[in-house]
Design an enzyme around this catalytic site. Sequence first.
Site, mmCIF file in Angstrom:
data_model
loop_
_atom_site.group_PDB
_atom_site.id
_atom_site.type_symbol
_atom_site.label_atom_id
_atom_site.label_comp_id
_atom_site.label_asym_id
_atom_site.label_seq_id
_atom_site.Cartn_x
_atom_site.Cartn_y
_atom_site.Cartn_z
ATOM 1 N N GLY A 57 -19.525 10.335 -0.955
ATOM 2 C CA GLY A 57 -18.332 10.869 -1.606
ATOM 3 C C GLY A 57 -17.202 11.154 -0.650
ATOM 4 N N HIS A 223 -16.201 19.508 -0.955
ATOM 5 C CA HIS A 223 -17.249 19.380 -1.975
ATOM 6 C C HIS A 223 -16.906 20.209 -3.206
ATOM 7 C CE1 HIS A 223 -19.369 19.054 1.997
ATOM 8 N NE2 HIS A 223 -19.739 17.913 1.438
ATOM 9 N N THR A 456 15.849 -5.185 -11.224
ATOM 10 C CA THR A 456 16.560 -6.258 -11.909
ATOM 11 C C THR A 456 17.963 -5.838 -12.315
ATOM 12 O OG1 THR A 456 14.467 -7.110 -12.749
ATOM 13 C CG2 THR A 456 16.462 -7.844 -13.862
ATOM 14 N N SER A 457 18.075 -4.647 -12.920
ATOM 15 C CA SER A 457 19.400 -4.224 -13.388
ATOM 16 C C SER A 457 20.353 -4.034 -12.218
ATOM 17 C CB SER A 457 19.302 -2.931 -14.206
ATOM 18 O OG SER A 457 18.749 -1.886 -13.438
#
Length: 585
Positions: A57, A223, A456-457
């Site tokens: 973990g 933990h 894009t714009s």
Amino acid sequence: MFPAAKHFIHDPTHLVTTALLSIPRTNPSVQCDIENKIIYRKNGASQVSIVSGGGSGHEPSFASFVGAGLLSGAVAGTIFASPSAEQVRRCILHRVNKEKGVLVVVMNYTGDVLNFGMAVEKARAAGIEVDMVVVGDDAGVGRAKGGKVGRRGIAGTVLVQKIAGALAAKGASLKDVTRIAQLVADNTVSIGSSLSHVHVPGRREPEEDELKEGEVEIGMGIHNEAGSERKSTDLPGLVKTMLSHCLSTADQDRSFSKITEKDEVVLLVNNLGGVSPLELGGITNEVVEQLSETHKMRPVRVLSGTFMTSLNGLGFSISLLRVADTGLGSSMLELLDAPAEASGWSAAISSGTWAKQGEVKKQEEQTDGEEIQPSNLRVEPALAKSTLVTALNRLISVEPDVTKYDTIVGDGDCGIGLKRGAESILKMLETAKDTDDLLIFLNHIIQVVEVSMDGTSGAIYAIFLNALAHGLRQNSPTSPQPVTPGIWAKALDSSLKALGKYTPAKPGDRTLMDALYPFVETLSKTESIDEAARAAQEGAQGTKGMKASLGRTVYVGGEGFQEVPDPGAHGLAELLLGLSDGMKK
């Protein structure tokens, strides 16, 4: 419900097993003893072997740190549980080279210390030369709370492992490797914080102890152990508290560090598993800046990344190592920088590169040498400015709506992008020198758009505005005259044609073109900005229910597009309506 309660693999035993089996697939120099959950080097070199491990973990710790220049072997337990003494004994006796001795590096958790310690004693009884270093670097646990157990071991442990592993690879004796490992451990202090507890696959976790929105646990263990305090704070406040716990000498219960501004310091900012690399970068920058500004420390090494996790814990830890004299031919920094062939070790910057960090080369200011040529198109500066301010403020005010629409049909960034561009232009207008030359005024706007608007714009606006500047210049009169709606209309029409070279978008494709085309066409016919702006608004509203054929919306499923307008078209229409309003004032 725990925010991290979803998993692809729900069986914890299968999860640990398959994760361990993956490691030799990413590093052919290691092998996996799956029965004993051991990762070890193939044909281990004749050197002091470094063995570590702990509960699973915490990946990449420790199994992915096995490799040349780091660990010789790592032993894994189940999730958040120590491996057994027998697993560790088998690693020491049967999986690593024992000729020059073995150093075991373990974090200060009761189960780890007992099980690794028992294995060390068994190995010694079998005639093997073995030493053990226990790392307790956590400043989140004060002396009173730590009691006889002492401080927990957390991410600073990886610095001990790396430096010891590099020294062992140089052929140092077990005595020297152990001494330097202990020296690093004694000079390291760490603290972690998290926004949430983690969920262990296959385990039912109590939910009543979950942190509230905006609350952070400071000193949280790896933990799910509780920290030293909970508080609501922002990142600068959190980092300030964490660094104070690590460096302040005022709190005698927690004053473990002897680091001063005169010392060379190594900084490790460790991702507990659930922080994005982007956000970890912002966190790292905040830590470095506070070390410099508040504590007058400039780290000689900065390691930022995922080294020791708490599954996918939504937190991070800070570790500080005071660089001490090893008394050997190799310094701590040299050993830390030494290459390691381990798939989990992500610090790849060489000593030579680090040595250049203080070099400042004087760079001559570079300019492109281009100046905007004046034009004969005139505007009234105060009116141009006030009109634009009105329009930009209107655009900023509708950002929540644009964002909401784009969240439904796109990726949610359209509103923020438009707002960022608008705010940047407003900021420019506050300091820019007034001019009655339209093209110089427009160029100031273009420069801001090109830098502040992305996506894009942003590209479409930048292309369109540059083409508009070109169109205005082509239609500029021979002597200074005010710009007319007719000139605007011709320039805008040529801008649309230029834009068509770079995007196939047309009205009906559900893009900002559904607002831009009606605006330009209506302005050309009527020379009325009011009518043109209304046409843009109608065009934007007409995109409701229109299925997209271009842009990211094409890929987005669902029926949301039937209820909302295209966000880009809506934003543009509001900007144009703002221009219309501004002209009336």
